[in-house]
Write a protein that holds these residues in place. Sequence first.
Motif, PDB file in Angstrom:
ATOM      1  N   GLU A 158      -2.248  -0.664  -5.384  1.00 37.04           N
ATOM      2  CA  GLU A 158      -2.822  -0.247  -4.095  1.00 37.04           C
ATOM      3  C   GLU A 158      -2.153   1.009  -3.525  1.00 37.04           C
ATOM      4  O   GLU A 158      -2.446   1.417  -2.406  1.00 37.04           O
ATOM      5  CB  GLU A 158      -2.699  -1.398  -3.068  1.00 37.04           C
ATOM      6  CG  GLU A 158      -3.425  -2.672  -3.485  1.00 37.04           C
ATOM      7  CD  GLU A 158      -4.912  -2.435  -3.739  1.00 37.04           C
ATOM      8  OE1 GLU A 158      -5.559  -1.787  -2.889  1.00 37.04           O
ATOM      9  OE2 GLU A 158      -5.422  -2.866  -4.798  1.00 37.04           O
ATOM     10  N   ILE A 159      -1.221   1.579  -4.269  1.00 34.64           N
ATOM     11  CA  ILE A 159      -0.492   2.759  -3.745  1.00 34.64           C
ATOM     12  C   ILE A 159      -1.206   4.021  -4.207  1.00 34.64           C
ATOM     13  O   ILE A 159      -0.966   4.528  -5.305  1.00 34.64           O
ATOM     14  CB  ILE A 159       0.983   2.744  -4.199  1.00 34.64           C
ATOM     15  CG1 ILE A 159       1.617   1.390  -3.875  1.00 34.64           C
ATOM     16  CG2 ILE A 159       1.759   3.884  -3.530  1.00 34.64           C
ATOM     17  CD1 ILE A 159       3.045   1.242  -4.357  1.00 34.64           C
ATOM     18  N   GLU A 160      -2.089   4.514  -3.343  1.00 31.22           N
ATOM     19  CA  GLU A 160      -2.928   5.670  -3.686  1.00 31.22           C
ATOM     20  C   GLU A 160      -2.080   6.874  -4.085  1.00 31.22           C
ATOM     21  O   GLU A 160      -2.412   7.612  -5.011  1.00 31.22           O
ATOM     22  CB  GLU A 160      -3.803   6.055  -2.489  1.00 31.22           C
ATOM     23  CG  GLU A 160      -5.270   5.659  -2.555  1.00 31.22           C
ATOM     24  CD  GLU A 160      -5.885   5.632  -3.928  1.00 31.22           C
ATOM     25  OE1 GLU A 160      -6.084   6.710  -4.520  1.00 31.22           O
ATOM     26  OE2 GLU A 160      -6.189   4.535  -4.436  1.00 31.22           O
TER      27      GLU A 160
ATOM     28  N   GLY B 149       0.801  -1.229   0.000  1.00 30.10           N
ATOM     29  CA  GLY B 149       0.000   0.000   0.000  1.00 30.10           C
ATOM     30  C   GLY B 149       0.827   1.269   0.000  1.00 30.10           C
ATOM     31  O   GLY B 149       0.272   2.367  -0.128  1.00 30.10           O
ATOM     32  N   THR B 150       2.151   1.139   0.160  1.00 29.90           N
ATOM     33  CA  THR B 150       2.993   2.343   0.151  1.00 29.90           C
ATOM     34  C   THR B 150       4.179   2.147  -0.795  1.00 29.90           C
ATOM     35  O   THR B 150       4.600   1.006  -1.054  1.00 29.90           O
ATOM     36  CB  THR B 150       3.555   2.670   1.557  1.00 29.90           C
ATOM     37  OG1 THR B 150       4.479   1.632   1.913  1.00 29.90           O
ATOM     38  CG2 THR B 150       2.446   2.783   2.604  1.00 29.90           C
TER      39      THR B 150
END
Length: 286
Positions: free
Chosen positions: A56-58, A12-13
């Motif tokens: 998934e990395i907004e 996510g990052t």
Amino acid sequence: MSLPRFEYRAPGTLADALAVRREAGEDALVMAGGLTTVILMRERLARPRLVLSLSEIEALRRIEANGALSIGAMATHAEIVRSPAVAAVAPLIAEACGHVGSPAIRNMGTLGGNVCHADSASDPAPALLALDAEAVIAGPRGERRLPMTGFFQGTLTTALGGDELLAAIRIPRPAAGTASRFVKYTATTAEAFATVTVAMTVVKDAAGACRSARIGLGSVASTPIRATAAESLLAGRRLTREAIDEAARAAADATSPSSNNQGSAGYRREMTRVWVRRLLEDIAAR
Ligand SMILES: Cc1cc2nc3c(=O)[nH]c(=O)nc-3n(C[C@H](O)[C@H](O)[C@H](O)COP(=O)(O)OP(=O)(O)OC[C@H]3O[C@@H](n4cnc5c(N)ncnc54)[C@H](O)[C@@H]3O)c2cc1C
């Protein structure tokens, strides 16, 4: 044909993605929109142990204009076309993204995936070259910036290190009064890869002379290229018929196209001359 087996990770990052990339090394295949990567795996041209998805990395989807325009690597072509920030700062890149493939390709494909694939026929790439854009590259030692002219190194090859990821594309605000033009010329259908893509930005002074010009070309060399000799010929001159013809010839001379279903090498070189001339004439007339 089914895909070979692989481990799938979608952190996510950006920091976690870099850690996975470092840990897996050559065994990892980075995936953005998946358009090219899935084809590579399906055709068994890539057999990664691990697929590292950036989906998934907004933070990588963000498009922001604080001074310069920053387009996250995971922004899709369609998002760029619709972005008010892009329209306000650099509509040329929105126009280029609007010519990529079909609506489905624009919805899935990302700007980061497009430039990291480094296809000479990329439509956004010539626009990024004409806009003096930089790649914002994240790696284990932090962030570095690289002009897009140095990013494309050869056929399907970029300057990205094996432990790095493209985080964003940074586009400086064009000088007031900058004119920009784009054309994707295909000899077949509008959705096909181009015979030649031309993107340009021209800054004129109060007297109408060209202060500076940047011309990006796609599909006519092993990488997207800048027509620097043509740009130099225009700098400081009025956009007369003679200056435009000289520059268009110099742009064509900078190409080294191959022959394919979009035309012979000679035809593509000639279409480069024709389209550079037409776009310059259009700018000169306004
Ligand atoms: C049928 C079809 C038609 C097309 N037509 C056009 C067209 O007309 N014009 C055009 O310009 N393009 C066209 N494309 C290309 C398309 O626009 C996509 O840009 C391209 O397929 C890859 O984008 P993607 O986001 O799916 O990336 P992916 O396929 O997921 O990745 C592409 C490559 O970049 C690497 N990568 C992706 N993101 C990063 C990152 N952030 N950091 C490091 N490496 C990364 C991947 O490892 C892979 O090597 C077409 C593609 C297809 C399949």
